[in-house]
Design a protein around this motif. Structure first.
Motif, short mmCIF file in Angstrom:
data_model
loop_
_atom_site.label_atom_id
_atom_site.label_comp_id
_atom_site.label_asym_id
_atom_site.label_seq_id
_atom_site.Cartn_x
_atom_site.Cartn_y
_atom_site.Cartn_z
N ASP A 71 -8.53 25.27 -6.98
CA ASP A 71 -9.18 26.66 -6.80
C ASP A 71 -8.45 27.73 -7.57
OD1 ASP A 71 -10.88 26.50 -4.51
OD2 ASP A 71 -9.51 26.25 -2.94
N PRO A 130 -17.06 25.72 -4.85
CA PRO A 130 -17.04 26.75 -3.55
C PRO A 130 -16.65 28.07 -4.05
CG PRO A 130 -15.24 25.20 -3.60
CD PRO A 130 -16.03 24.84 -4.76
N LEU A 132 -15.26 31.63 -2.37
CA LEU A 132 -14.94 31.88 -0.85
C LEU A 132 -14.43 33.33 -0.93
CD1 LEU A 132 -13.16 28.56 0.15
CD2 LEU A 132 -15.30 29.32 0.89
N ASN A 134 -11.54 35.49 1.30
CA ASN A 134 -10.27 34.76 2.19
C ASN A 134 -9.85 36.16 2.64
OD1 ASN A 134 -10.21 32.16 1.10
ND2 ASN A 134 -10.12 33.12 -0.93
N LYS A 144 -11.52 31.99 6.04
CA LYS A 144 -12.28 32.17 4.65
C LYS A 144 -14.03 31.62 5.02
CE LYS A 144 -9.24 29.62 3.15
NZ LYS A 144 -8.29 28.96 1.95
N GLY A 146 -17.86 31.40 2.68
CA GLY A 146 -18.56 31.39 1.39
C GLY A 146 -19.62 30.60 1.33
N GLN A 148 -21.07 27.24 -1.24
CA GLN A 148 -20.84 26.15 -2.13
C GLN A 148 -22.03 25.64 -2.75
OE1 GLN A 148 -17.25 23.75 -1.22
NE2 GLN A 148 -18.68 22.29 -0.56
N ARG A 211 -11.70 22.86 5.84
CA ARG A 211 -12.92 23.65 5.86
C ARG A 211 -14.07 22.96 6.41
NH1 ARG A 211 -12.92 25.24 -0.66
NH2 ARG A 211 -10.57 25.94 -0.74
N ASN A 213 -18.17 22.42 6.00
CA ASN A 213 -19.11 22.60 5.35
C ASN A 213 -20.51 22.17 6.05
OD1 ASN A 213 -18.06 23.13 2.31
ND2 ASN A 213 -16.86 21.75 3.41
#
Length: 242
Positions: A71, A130, A132, A134, A144, A146, A148, A211, A213
């Motif tokens: 990230d 992804p 995101l 935060n 967080k 977002g 993806q 996370r 998804n």
């Protein structure tokens, strides 16, 4: 009462005034972890081994596979940041071992053959990207959300077919196991979309990130195929380099 109110206000001020990093700071965070993945709407239909005239269904189960990547996080405000990542993500699902009748018109008690499968796995590999937002709610703690985008790199189905021959008394005469693997990449969309929601906790630059998804689109190209979507829990351990 005034003392209690003062303590509460001081605690709130401490949380709100805490800055993870200065505004404009950029961090690189390599991560490694696990995907606990499944495909929603994924079922197998088969003939009951105890009653061959009865059809049963079995839903796919979560399967644990590897995930790893990096990230890049940019601090847009003292308590807020955005991050863009790239991850190699092994997803898919599994089915429990199953034994089924081979002939719908034959009573299993008189049948001479049964079939089943073992270690049934659908292996879908993606490069996930992804994006995101935060929000830091306390020291080291961020929530967080977002979007993806995933790019399919590999898609295979593997299993072991188990064929059992019985005599009239039901005793096993022979058993043959055959391992098979099929490439299904051409039947799937090359691009996948999910919504990640999660939280992370950081201590001395070590970051634990969780996370979930939610898939928003079927993995198949054709409309008449099952509406199966990628759903997976991603757990990683990372380290903030700067």
């Amino acid at each position: 009462m005034k003392k209690v109110l003062f303590v509460c206000l001081f605690a709130l001020f401490t949380v709100l005034s805490y800055a993870q990093r200065p505004q404009g700071h950029i961090s690189i965070i390599p991560k490694v972890g696990l995907d606990i993945a499944n495909l929603s709407g994924n079922e197998i239909y088969y003939l009951n081994s105890q009653n061959s005239s009865q059809q049963k269904s079995m839903k796919s189960k979560y399967n644990t596979r590897f995930a790893g990547g990096v990230d890049v996080e940019y601090q847009i405000l003292p308590m807020s940041s955005i991050s863009l990542g790239a991850f190699y993500s092994q997803q898919g699902c599994r089915f429990p071992d199953c034994q089924m009748a081979t002939d719908k018109n034959t009573n299993v008690a008189e049948s001479h053959q049964l079939e089943g499968f073992e270690k049934y796995r659908e292996k879908l590999d993606y490069i996930q990207v992804p994006l995101l937002f935060n929000q830091y709610v306390a020291e080291g703690l961020a929530v967080k959300v977002g979007v993806q985008m995933g790019f399919l790199t590999n898609a295979k189905v593997s299993y072991t077919l188990n064929q059992i021959t019985l005599d009239k008394e039901g005793t096993v005469v022979s058993e043959v196991k055959t391992t098979s693997e099929t490439d299904i990449k051409k039947t799937l969309r090359t691009m996948d979309f999910t919504i990640p929601i999660g939280a992370s906790y950081e201590y001395q630059n070590v970051i634990l990130d969780l996370r979930y998804n939610f898939g928003i689109k079927s993995i198949y190209k054709e409309k008449d195929m099952p509406n199966e979507k990628n759903n997976f829990l991603l757990f990683t351990v990372g380290y903030r380099l700067n």
